[in-house]
Design an enzyme around this catalytic site. Structure first.
Site, PDB file in Angstrom:
ATOM      1  N   GLY A 100      -4.334  52.274 -47.756  1.00 19.13           N
ATOM      2  CA  GLY A 100      -3.379  53.319 -48.138  1.00 19.13           C
ATOM      3  C   GLY A 100      -4.147  54.631 -48.094  1.00 19.13           C
ATOM      4  O   GLY A 100      -5.277  54.708 -48.585  1.00 19.13           O
ATOM      5  N   GLU A 135       2.544  59.347 -47.750  1.00 13.08           N
ATOM      6  CA  GLU A 135       2.956  57.943 -47.856  1.00 13.08           C
ATOM      7  C   GLU A 135       3.671  57.671 -49.178  1.00 13.08           C
ATOM      8  O   GLU A 135       3.896  56.511 -49.513  1.00 13.08           O
ATOM      9  CB  GLU A 135       1.737  57.020 -47.732  1.00 13.08           C
ATOM     10  CG  GLU A 135       1.198  56.962 -46.316  1.00 13.08           C
ATOM     11  CD  GLU A 135       0.056  55.987 -46.146  1.00 13.08           C
ATOM     12  OE1 GLU A 135      -0.236  55.644 -44.994  1.00 13.08           O
ATOM     13  OE2 GLU A 135      -0.539  55.568 -47.156  1.00 13.08           O
ATOM     14  N   THR A 195      -8.899  68.069 -37.432  1.00 21.72           N
ATOM     15  CA  THR A 195      -9.856  67.061 -36.968  1.00 21.72           C
ATOM     16  C   THR A 195      -9.463  66.615 -35.558  1.00 21.72           C
ATOM     17  O   THR A 195      -8.287  66.407 -35.268  1.00 21.72           O
ATOM     18  CB  THR A 195      -9.888  65.847 -37.926  1.00 21.72           C
ATOM     19  OG1 THR A 195      -8.573  65.309 -38.035  1.00 21.72           O
ATOM     20  CG2 THR A 195     -10.381  66.236 -39.308  1.00 21.72           C
ATOM     21  N   ASP A 253      -9.264  59.597 -43.547  1.00 20.34           N
ATOM     22  CA  ASP A 253      -9.256  59.605 -45.026  1.00 20.34           C
ATOM     23  C   ASP A 253     -10.655  59.867 -45.570  1.00 20.34           C
ATOM     24  O   ASP A 253     -10.823  60.555 -46.585  1.00 20.34           O
ATOM     25  CB  ASP A 253      -8.738  58.267 -45.565  1.00 20.34           C
ATOM     26  CG  ASP A 253      -7.332  57.976 -45.082  1.00 20.34           C
ATOM     27  OD1 ASP A 253      -6.572  58.942 -44.866  1.00 20.34           O
ATOM     28  OD2 ASP A 253      -6.989  56.787 -44.913  1.00 20.34           O
ATOM     29  N   SER A 277     -18.037  55.726 -41.209  1.00 20.89           N
ATOM     30  CA  SER A 277     -16.941  54.814 -41.596  1.00 20.89           C
ATOM     31  C   SER A 277     -16.423  54.006 -40.403  1.00 20.89           C
ATOM     32  O   SER A 277     -15.961  52.880 -40.582  1.00 20.89           O
ATOM     33  CB  SER A 277     -15.796  55.592 -42.261  1.00 20.89           C
ATOM     34  OG  SER A 277     -15.013  56.255 -41.286  1.00 20.89           O
ATOM     35  N   GLY A 331     -12.288  47.801 -41.628  1.00 19.67           N
ATOM     36  CA  GLY A 331     -11.492  48.111 -42.821  1.00 19.67           C
ATOM     37  C   GLY A 331     -11.423  49.612 -43.061  1.00 19.67           C
ATOM     38  O   GLY A 331     -12.102  50.403 -42.396  1.00 19.67           O
TER      39      GLY A 331
HETATM   40  O1  RIB Z   1      -5.403  55.983 -42.900  1.00 23.86           O
HETATM   41  C1  RIB Z   1      -5.543  54.593 -42.924  1.00 23.86           C
HETATM   42  C2  RIB Z   1      -4.496  53.967 -43.788  1.00 23.86           C
HETATM   43  O2  RIB Z   1      -3.236  54.200 -43.219  1.00 23.86           O
HETATM   44  C3  RIB Z   1      -4.612  52.477 -43.930  1.00 23.86           C
HETATM   45  O3  RIB Z   1      -5.453  52.087 -44.984  1.00 23.86           O
HETATM   46  C4  RIB Z   1      -3.172  52.027 -44.082  1.00 23.86           C
HETATM   47  O4  RIB Z   1      -2.861  51.557 -45.349  1.00 23.86           O
HETATM   48  C5  RIB Z   1      -2.338  53.236 -43.702  1.00 23.86           C
HETATM   49  O5  RIB Z   1      -1.744  53.774 -44.777  1.00 23.86           O
END
Ligand code: RIB
Length: 315
Positions: free
Chosen positions: A48, A146, A221, A253, A283, A288
């Site tokens: 997320g 989100e 970016t 992220d 990363s 993951g």
């Molecule tokens: O930015 C990556 C994220 O986007 C993932 O972890 C997934 O959950 C989506 O929300």
């Protein structure tokens, strides 16, 4: 209570964001419309954009409060945030399935994602008011796209004088409901800046933001091509670090979390861009999203050698 080091100048960081269960399927190529493809691996990870960014802020060395909702099947996400030292006192449990993401990753590290919002769309006006009561002028609010009600959170936080950082990802029509004049920072990628500005080129899009929102700082970016920071008509470019990509999920992220930590601690723009770019590069070398975010100690230990090898590779 937010553990670890207090942020400089007592600035508090609030991230109102999603928490997802990421189902990551490894396969030979991203499935096209009408195609059926067998996968060779399924991994379940915490994810997320909200959760990833909170973990990145914390691993970059800053305190962060994560607000949002956790649903059925999401208890391990709460544990992961706690284990990383993120303050979860504003996370509420709701009677709904937890949000999740179905992610395809192919051998080049590229991905494709679709989302079930679930618990991430259960944020109420009551929760927003309750959370914002604990924050004040100059504190930082971080938002992605989100969760439900981003425009309400922006308006209420702006009225309190908070500095608002928006990562308009994933882009959809909800973003157009946000008043960009209320934002301090916009962190986005190339497709997003083109969609929001309705411009065909990056340079036109940057010009659009400079004219339409002169006080807004834009952090663009560009993946492997680096990043451009625009503030008050000036632009700073930072090249990306070269690494072997295994899985690019969560790289944006990681960049956002490190960027936010840098501004909370009043670091120089050059230092913020270099550190955030290096963290994002590290990363993608692991699988993951949340699980691949490096700690600041790893970034500091690797940044010089990674930079030198990147420069040599480009000669
Ligand atoms: O930015 C990556 C994220 O986007 C993932 O972890 C997934 O959950 C989506 O929300």
């Amino acid at each position: 209570m937010c553990d670890g080091n207090r942020n400089l100048h007592q600035v508090k960081i609030l991230n109102f964001g999603s928490c997802n269960v990421d189902y990551v399927y490894s396969l030979d190529h991203i499935v096209k419309a009408g195609e059926t493809e067998s996968t060779y691996r399924l991994n379940t990870y915490p994810g997320g954009k909200g959760l990833n960014q909170s973990i990145a802020i914390k691993r970059a060395g800053s305190c962060v409060y994560h607000a949002g909702c956790i649903g059925e099947g999401g208890a391990f996400l709460l544990d992961i945030l706690k284990r990383d030292g993120v303050d979860v006192s504003f996370l509420e449990s709701v009677d709904e399935k937890n949000g999740h993401a179905i992610i395809q990753v192919c051998p080049s590290g590229e991905n494709s994602i679709f989302l079930y919002p679930g618990s991430n769309h259960m944020i109420s006006s009551r929760q927003i008011d309750h959370v914002l009561e604990a924050f004040s002028e100059n504190d930082i609010l971080v938002l992605q796209n989100e969760i439900n009600a981003p425009e309400e959170i922006v308006e209420k936080a702006y009225r309190k004088g908070m500095r608002i950082v928006l990562n308009p990802s994933p882009y959809n029509e909800k973003i157009q409901g946000i008043d960009f004049a209320m934002l301090s920072y916009l962190i986005l990628n190339e497709p997003e800046i083109k969609q929001i500005s309705a411009c065909e080129t990056v340079s036109d899009a940057l010009l659009y933001f400079q004219k339409a929102f002169p006080r807004l700082r834009v952090m663009l970016t560009l993946g492997g091509r680096g990043c451009i920071y625009q503030s008050e008509g000036k632009q700073i470019f930072c090249p990306s670090f070269r690494v072997n990509a295994v899985d690019t999920t969560g790289a944006g992220d990681t960049f956002t979390g490190y960027f936010v930590s840098g501004i909370a601690n009043a670091q120089s723009t050059e230092q913020i861009l270099r550190t955030a770019s290096c963290a994002a590069a590290l990363s993608v070398t692991k699988e993951g999203a949340a699980t691949s975010i490096p700690y600041i100690a790893e970034v500091v230990a690797q940044i010089d050698s990674l930079e030198a090898s990147t420069e040599n590779a480009e000669k």
